[in-house]
Enzyme design. Structure first.
Site, PDB file in Angstrom:
ATOM      1  N   CYS A 286      -5.463  -1.534   1.359  1.00 58.61           N
ATOM      2  CA  CYS A 286      -6.136  -0.303   1.775  1.00 58.61           C
ATOM      3  C   CYS A 286      -5.865   0.825   0.779  1.00 58.61           C
ATOM      4  O   CYS A 286      -6.693   1.718   0.595  1.00 58.61           O
ATOM      5  CB  CYS A 286      -5.713   0.100   3.180  1.00 58.61           C
ATOM      6  SG  CYS A 286      -3.927   0.319   3.388  1.00 58.61           S
ATOM      7  N   HIS A 856      -1.252   3.321   6.464  1.00 59.10           N
ATOM      8  CA  HIS A 856      -2.633   2.887   6.241  1.00 59.10           C
ATOM      9  C   HIS A 856      -3.370   3.987   5.498  1.00 59.10           C
ATOM     10  O   HIS A 856      -3.197   5.174   5.773  1.00 59.10           O
ATOM     11  CB  HIS A 856      -3.314   2.582   7.574  1.00 59.10           C
ATOM     12  CG  HIS A 856      -4.716   2.064   7.420  1.00 59.10           C
ATOM     13  ND1 HIS A 856      -5.007   0.916   6.717  1.00 59.10           N
ATOM     14  CD2 HIS A 856      -5.912   2.544   7.868  1.00 59.10           C
ATOM     15  CE1 HIS A 856      -6.321   0.705   6.744  1.00 59.10           C
ATOM     16  NE2 HIS A 856      -6.882   1.689   7.433  1.00 59.10           N
TER      17      HIS A 856
END
Length: 931
Positions: A286, A856
């Site tokens: 990510c 994230h």
């Protein structure tokens, strides 16, 4: 020179040059011009120039004609006729094995044109033009010539020859490999000519992008990446198959595996908004997806790749670059994402390339999006650097010169070595001022930058959670949340706790408890920075404090461990199944009661909240004889004799401690091996001297008379089960302060930039060498912004690392979407008539959610065509409004200068009007909502 068949243009041009008898010079003049003049046969060969083949018989006939001196002679040769040199008169391919001087002669270009203008060329015949080259065998010799034969190299390099037989390549399309077309190329022709010839042969439109592959001897295909090299340098040989591949409309190449994700119901002809395309998470990637989405939404950089301007600037020979591979891999991603034919793509090839050139990104570990962004910008710059050979540039100090002059010199020097689209788009200029604290020498330099890493205002306070253990056995331990100075001492922690408990800081001892033992017992003057947030800190109330060795104190503080005897197991004769449990204690014992029996009753009192005192019927009276001695623990300076019947308690180990050997303050009495024997009376538990680890190993212990005495309370399993309440022992209460949360006020982005430009003193690990003092100094340093780039990247330094702590700052940074004004920060004299040169609008944000160990990354980005903001969460994309962009997760900000934004806006006369904010496709149900 490329030839697919007879060149009609060349044939027509030759026919147009039919001889005009009146323009033909005299025979002697002809002979001189063709043979001995500067343009004649006797001139030397020059690499790269064109020479022409003339059939030997015709040339000899011409020689007889001009030597005769009679223009009306029957020896007139007529039109130039090279028919004997060709295998056929359809493809006009030369016969094999032709020999110069027997079958043909060579004429330079000027001489050839003279003859054609005087005599003409046989109808339909193409001229046989050939290039002068360095023979390939000589090239190999030049490269491989040993160091002991330098003169050989010079001699070989001076030899040239005419390339009579060029390289014949078989050209095919990737979509039709069965119908090759033959084309001839000189060794000196560029691979780009091969590509252009193939495009012309297969009627490829100028808008379509193509590339070449060549089939090698092993049967595999290799990319011809650098089209600027020659056929010789590319090692192309006659008969090799060259494949031309045309990029698909969706941005992919036919030869590549389809790295796209498509739902079962998705139409193969899907057409969406260009740029609204997700990136699949390959496993902890990510961070890469976030950086790529931000960079993909920088308008001028994306246009640069979409319009193929990068193809002319690929630098394949830069030793600091990646041979153009990173730039090509990124270009492929951009073309796919902005084709409008994908909802999501899989960046597998790009991930592989990044890992190949940057080993830190190999595998699928978590990384930082800003670190990947830094690598990618540097890699793209070097792969697209227009400077092919970097010259040495000496860095110069200002030396009292005006800033304008020094800054211009620094920028020109930078551009002499670094000139690429990345420099054009992202590079700005700092002014760095260093001042020596001793001599006052001032050093001013101007340095380029690619992004700003700005600090966040850091609070000078720290919240710490501790457990307070009172001397009152009836009170449960209390959990407190204390606000202390971040750079404070242990004494500050005690002062803060005293405000909540009313207990004097002088009556507190601070310890780090780990695995049922004291990991470290702190001294008051130690720094709080040595305590990590994850540490379990206990603060014990004691009767008083004193330095080690002071004999005037009345109490001794003893560290107490709890152990349980488990089924007998032999641990190398050290101890038998004694396992630590519960929380250790620090207990104050009066000096005049330092006996085992007195200590037993003191501890029984301290444990009375969760240890039940037995009734008289339950207790075994034991051997009363031993009690009559009333053995005392010796006072300082005294040694009590032991008993011959009992060797006494086991020797205690040295108080080294796990974390540096801190000792609780005790007297310097004799070591515990000289303590009197313990009472024989059977109690709930027995007492044992141990070392700081809670063990008592005779085989490894070296007696130290000044060792810290640690005492272990040893329980038999049945006694512990009967009298020890584990639930009550683990119980604690929360003080009202536990609900306190240190509120972090939001900060403005401008405050971070001000912090970036404030004066700071260099750290000891990074001193500056003062040329005046001739020694390293902890100088003061100040950075100022001199020139800002078209696109400004601002990295918020949320991750803080010190020797003892690591933390992520989740402070909310308020940043404007529009009109971020840098005029107050740029110190270069400003153009008052162009304020847009200092104002920026936000175009993308890289977000980080989570902490240090896990997290994230996502992206907010504004589409350059529609102006609509979208939220990119790996493969999911959804539209958002501007008021959703600002958050505590903002990590890297991308700003575009307003004059650049206006320059890139589509003109009103454009056939495609700009899309409105509401024209974006509605979010698909499979997309994850930003909230």
């Amino acid at each position: 020179m490329a030839a697919v068949a007879a060149d009609p243009a060349a044939v027509d041009a030759a026919e147009d040059r039919e001889p005009q008898r009146k323009a033909v010079p005299g025979l002697e003049s002809q002979r001189r011009q063709i043979k001995s003049s500067e343009s004649g046969r006797e001139r030397p060969l020059r690499a790269g120039e064109s020479w022409f083949l003339v059939e030997q018989h015709w040339y000899q006939q011409w020689e007889l004609y001009v030597q005769g001196g009679d223009q009306d002679s029957s020896t007139f040769p007529g039109c130039i006729n090279n028919a004997k040199l060709f295998e056929d008169q359809v493809n006009w391919r030369l016969k094999k094995g032709l020999v110069e001087g027997e079958d043909y002669v060579l004429l330079p270009e000027a001489a050839w044109h003279y003859l054609v203008s005087w005599y003409g060329l046989e109808h339909g015949q193409p001229p046989i033009e050939r290039k002068v080259v360095v023979p390939s065998s000589l090239c190999i010799c030049c490269v491989g010539t040993p160091a002991y034969a330098p003169f050989q190299v010079v001699e070989l390099l001076s030899i040239q020859e005419v390339e009579v037989y060029p390289v014949e390549l078989l050209l095919v399309q990737h979509s039709d490999m069965d119908t090759p077309c033959t084309a001839q190329f000189s060794h000196t022709d560029s691979v780009d000519l091969v590509l252009r010839t193939a495009r012309e042969q297969f009627l490829v439109s100028p808008q379509e992008e193509t590339r070449l592959w060549v089939k090698n001897a092993e049967g595999s295909f290799e990319r011809l990446c650098n089209t600027r090299v020659t056929v010789l340098d590319a090692a192309l040989k006659t008969g090799q198959l060259v494949v031309m591949e045309t990029r698909n409309k969706d941005g992919t190449w036919p030869s590549a595996q389809p790295h796209t994700t498509k739902s079962a119901s998705e139409d193969e002809n899907f057409q969406g908004q260009p740029g609204i395309c997700g990136l699949t998470n390959l496993g902890n990637t990510c961070f890469m997806n976030s950086a790529l989405q931000c960079l993909s939404n920088v308008p001028q950089l994306t246009e640069y790749f979409l319009k193929n301007r990068y193809l002319e600037e690929l630098n394949f020979c830069n030793p600091l670059g990646m041979k153009g591979e990173i730039a090509e891999a990124y270009a492929d991603l951009v073309k796919q994402a902005w084709s409008g034919h994908h909802r999501s793509i899989v960046p597998h090839v790009f991930k592989t390339k990044v890992g190949h050139f940057a080993s830190q990104f190999l595998g699928y570990q978590q990384h930082d999006s800003q670190e990947l962004l830094s690598f990618l910008l540097d890699g793209l710059h070097e792969d697209l650097n227009r400077v092919k050979k970097k010259e040495y540039v000496e860095l110069c100090d200002a030396a009292g010169r005006p800033d304008q002059e020094v800054a211009q010199e620094a920028w020109q020097n930078h551009k002499r070595r670094n000139d690429s689209v990345i420099v054009d788009t992202f590079h700005g200029l700092f002014k760095s001022t260093l001042v020596c604290p001793d001599c006052g020498n001032v050093s001013v330099t101007f340095d380029p930058f690619c992004y700003l890493s700005v600090p966040l205002p850091v609070s000078h306070k720290r919240v710490m959670e501790v457990f307070f253990v009172s001397m009152d056995p009836r009170r449960k331990p209390e959990q407190h949340r204390l606000v202390v100075p971040k750079k404070g001492k242990i004494s500050d922690l005690c002062v803060a706790l005293a405000k909540h408990t009313g207990v004097s800081p002088e009556r507190m001892m601070v310890a780090d408890v780990f695995s049922h033992r004291f990991y470290k017992i702190y001294q008051l003057e130690e720094s709080l920075s040595s305590i990590l947030d994850r540490d379990d800190i206990f603060i014990y109330e004691v009767s008083g404090r004193s330095a080690i060795g002071e004999n005037s104190r009345e109490d001794v503080v003893l560290p107490i461990y709890l152990r349980e005897r488990t089924p007998a197991r032999d641990y190398n004769n050290s101890y038998y199944g004694l396992m630590l449990f519960g929380h250790p204690l620090l207990v104050s014992v009066p000096r005049d009661r330092l006996s085992w029996d007195a200590l037993y009753h003191i501890l029984l009192y301290r444990l009375s909240r969760y240890v039940t005192r037995p009734s008289s019927d339950d207790e075994d009276d034991g051997d009363e004889k031993d009690l009559e001695d009333k053995d005392n623990i010796p006072k300082p300076g005294h040694v009590a004799g032991g008993s011959s019947q009992d060797p006494g308690p086991e020797q205690a180990g040295p108080s080294s401690g796990v974390a540096g050997g801190s000792r609780a303050p005790v007297d310097n009495s004799a070591g515990p091996s000289h303590w009197p024997q313990r009472a024989r009376r059977k109690h709930l538990f027995t007492l044992q001297t141990v070392n700081s680890n809670g063990t008592s190993d005779r085989s490894t212990f070296n007696e130290d008379t000044h060792a810290q005495p640690y005492i272990a309370i040893d329980w038999e399993p049945e006694m512990k089960k009967r009298y020890y309440d584990e639930v009550e022992a683990e119980g604690y209460v929360k003080h009202d302060c536990v609900g306190y949360v240190l509120k972090k006020a939001p900060v403005r982005l401008q405050e971070c930039i001000e912090l970036f430009t404030t004066v700071e003193t260099l750290e000891k690990e990074n001193p500056w060498y003062c040329p005046s003092c001739k020694q390293h100094q902890l100088a003061t340093k100040k950075l100022d912004l001199w020139m800002l780039p078209e696109t400004l990247i601002i990295h918020l330094k949320r991750f803080s690392y010190t020797k003892f702590s690591r933390e992520k700052l989740d402070t909310l940074v308020e940043f404007p979407i529009r009109d971020l004004d840098f005029s107050e920060f740029v110190i270069k004299p400003q153009n008052e008539s162009a304020p847009e040169l200092y104002k920026y609008d936000l175009i993308a944000v890289s977000n980080h959610y989570g902490g240090l160990r896990d997290g994230h990354y996502t992206t907010f980005a504004c589409n350059k065509d529609s102006g609509q903001w979208h939220y990119f969460d790996d493969s999911s994309v959804s539209p958002v409004t501007e008021n959703q962009i600002e958050s505590k997760a903002a990590y890297v900000l991308f700003y575009q200068r307003q004059d650049v934004a206006r320059r890139l806006q589509p003109q009103p006369a454009s056939s495609d009007p700009p899309a409105s904010l509401g024209s974006s496709s509605p979010p698909n149900s499979e997309f994850m909502d930003v909230n």
